[in-house]
Design a protein around this motif. Structure first.
Motif, short mmCIF file in Angstrom:
data_model
loop_
_atom_site.label_atom_id
_atom_site.label_comp_id
_atom_site.label_asym_id
_atom_site.label_seq_id
_atom_site.Cartn_x
_atom_site.Cartn_y
_atom_site.Cartn_z
N SER A 297 0.87 -1.19 0.00
CA SER A 297 0.00 0.00 0.00
C SER A 297 0.89 1.23 0.00
N ILE A 298 0.46 2.22 -0.75
CA ILE A 298 1.20 3.48 -0.80
C ILE A 298 1.00 4.22 0.52
N VAL A 299 2.12 4.66 1.11
CA VAL A 299 2.05 5.45 2.35
C VAL A 299 1.42 6.80 2.01
N GLN A 300 0.41 7.16 2.77
CA GLN A 300 -0.31 8.41 2.48
C GLN A 300 0.11 9.52 3.44
N GLY A 301 -0.16 10.74 3.03
CA GLY A 301 -0.07 11.87 3.96
C GLY A 301 1.29 12.50 4.14
N LEU A 302 2.30 12.12 3.32
CA LEU A 302 3.60 12.78 3.45
C LEU A 302 3.51 14.14 2.74
N ASP A 303 4.12 15.14 3.37
CA ASP A 303 4.02 16.47 2.74
C ASP A 303 5.26 16.76 1.90
N PHE A 304 5.11 17.68 0.98
CA PHE A 304 6.21 18.14 0.13
C PHE A 304 6.45 19.62 0.36
N ASP A 305 7.69 20.04 0.31
CA ASP A 305 7.95 21.48 0.23
C ASP A 305 8.08 21.83 -1.26
N ASP A 306 8.28 23.11 -1.57
CA ASP A 306 8.33 23.53 -2.98
C ASP A 306 9.45 22.83 -3.73
N PHE A 307 10.61 22.70 -3.08
CA PHE A 307 11.76 22.05 -3.69
C PHE A 307 11.41 20.60 -4.08
N GLY A 308 10.77 19.90 -3.15
CA GLY A 308 10.42 18.50 -3.39
C GLY A 308 9.37 18.37 -4.48
N ARG A 309 8.38 19.23 -4.46
CA ARG A 309 7.29 19.19 -5.45
C ARG A 309 7.88 19.38 -6.86
N GLU A 310 8.84 20.29 -6.96
CA GLU A 310 9.50 20.54 -8.25
C GLU A 310 10.25 19.30 -8.74
N ARG A 311 10.99 18.69 -7.81
CA ARG A 311 11.75 17.47 -8.15
C ARG A 311 10.82 16.34 -8.57
N LEU A 312 9.71 16.23 -7.86
CA LEU A 312 8.76 15.17 -8.17
C LEU A 312 8.22 15.36 -9.59
N GLU A 313 7.92 16.60 -9.90
CA GLU A 313 7.35 16.89 -11.22
C GLU A 313 8.32 16.52 -12.34
N ILE A 314 9.60 16.79 -12.12
CA ILE A 314 10.61 16.48 -13.16
C ILE A 314 10.62 14.98 -13.45
N THR A 315 10.67 14.20 -12.40
CA THR A 315 10.79 12.75 -12.62
C THR A 315 9.47 12.15 -13.15
N VAL A 316 8.35 12.68 -12.70
CA VAL A 316 7.06 12.17 -13.21
C VAL A 316 6.88 12.56 -14.68
N ASN A 317 7.36 13.75 -15.04
CA ASN A 317 7.29 14.15 -16.45
C ASN A 317 8.10 13.20 -17.33
#
Ligand code: NAX
Length: 331
Positions: A297-317
């Protein structure tokens, strides 16, 4: 003496390769399903590698593993995946000099269409599939889409090596044992766009951030060392990671079938359900817990800061681009 349980059938593709050589003895020693469960190894190779595979078979025989009840060596996926409870898809063409990532995807994609179909037609109803051959996230997507009978939740791709590399970097930096570090996360693709995340990681009872007290190190050296570790091993060894990759495959499979420790998670690339706004259907690495019976099961509820959200977007793209490059192979 109590009767032995029914053996587990484990299919391994690319079994004569370097990862296979480190992986097979550990499976045969019972490290995935435990010391009470016999195993049958079902090894798949391409015809030119069957001679080498026969040598590996001889060596496995010469280990006389008490739990090893059979070794099948074949170039026929229908035989290799027959009644398999676990399929480790390691075999793939390696990236040759000058080859772009996109070329590799196009070279290896068709292999995973055929193997997905053969798994669909032959594997046991409870089969779990772990894709290791690169590009593993997209290869997993291709194989999964060719196998309509096997639920999407039974497919994973391996980011455990990246997870272990992240643990090792933090332990080295803080000066603790590897066992003292937990709950790092690898997000996204198993490539150099992956996002190794430390903000939720723990070093004993502290956060990793507090233990290392050096956010700049995490944002720069930590991320880039984990992302580029495979390249560094190739440069040093002249060959890609094999022992550590086999070890990660063992960790991945063992956690899947025997569970993550209470309060801890690992990283696996699984089919997104839209969690963390990662597009549904992509095979992305997430933090997951495993219940010990092949389910995650995917662990839910972890938060991202702006830096992390940007990094996530790069790899998901990047995952979206890889998917778009193989739409003709997805059914
Ligand atoms: P090797 O080249 O040593 O072995 C690959 C084996 O696969 C060869 O024996 C080859 O004959 C076989 N093979 C090729 N096409 C096949 C097919 N259609 N059916 C069955 N077997 C086939 O590579 P190795 O170092 O063992 O690496 C295997 C794969 O793991 C590569 O794709 C590699 O990029 C990938 N890795 C993935 C990692 C991960 O973390 N997900 C890390 C390590 C590794 O780089």
């Amino acid at each position: 003496m109590a009767a032995m349980p029914t053996p587990k059938r484990i299919a391994i593709t690319g079994a004569a390769g370097q990862i296979g050589y480190s992986l097979l003895p550990r499976i045969a020693a019972g490290e995935i399903f435990g010391p009470e469960v016999p195993v049958i190894l079902q090894c798949l190779e391409i015809p030119p590698a069957l001679g080498a595979l026969n040598g590996v078979r001889m060596e496995l025989e010469d280990c006389a593993f008490p739990l090893l009840e059979g070794i099948v060596c074949t170039d026929d996926p229908n035989i290799a995946f027959k009644d398999a409870n676990l399929c480790l898809l390691v075999g793939a063409k390696p990236r040759s000099k000058g080859m772009q990532r996109g070329d590799l995807i196009r070279e290896n994609g068709p292999i995973f269409v055929g193997q997905g179909k053969a798994i669909d037609e032959n594997a046991a109803a409870d089969v779990r599939v772990v894709v290791i051959g690169n590009p593993c996230n997209t290869n997993c997507l291709i194989a999964m889409s060719s196998a309509k009978r096997v639920p999407a939740t039974n497919w994973t791709a391996m980011t455990q090596l990246d997870h272990n590399r992240a643990i090792a970097q933090i332990a080295g930096r803080v000066g603790v044992e590897y066992r003292d570090v937990s709950n790092v996360v690898i997000w996204g693709n198993h490539s150099n766009t992956q996002f190794p995340e430390w903000r939720h990681a723990k070093v004993k009872d502290q956060t990793a951030s507090a233990a290392a007290a050096d956010e700049a190190w995490f944002k720069e050296a930590f991320i880039s060392t984990v992302q580029e570790r495979g390249k560094a091993v190739i440069e040093a060894r002249g060959l890609s990671s094999a022992m550590s990759a086999a070890n990660a495959a063992m960790d991945h499979a063992r956690l899947l079938f025997r569970g993550t420790p209470t309060g801890e998670w690992t990283s696996m690339a699984v089919c997104s359900d839209g969690s963390y706004d990662i597009e549904e259907g992509l095979i992305s690495s997430f933090p997951v817990t495993c219940d010990g019976s092949g389910n995650w099961s995917i662990v839910q509820g972890l938060d991202f800061d702006d830096f992390g959200r940007e990094r996530l977007e790069i790899t998901v793209n990047e995952l979206k681009q890889e998917r778009d490059a193989v739409t003709d192979l997805l059914s």
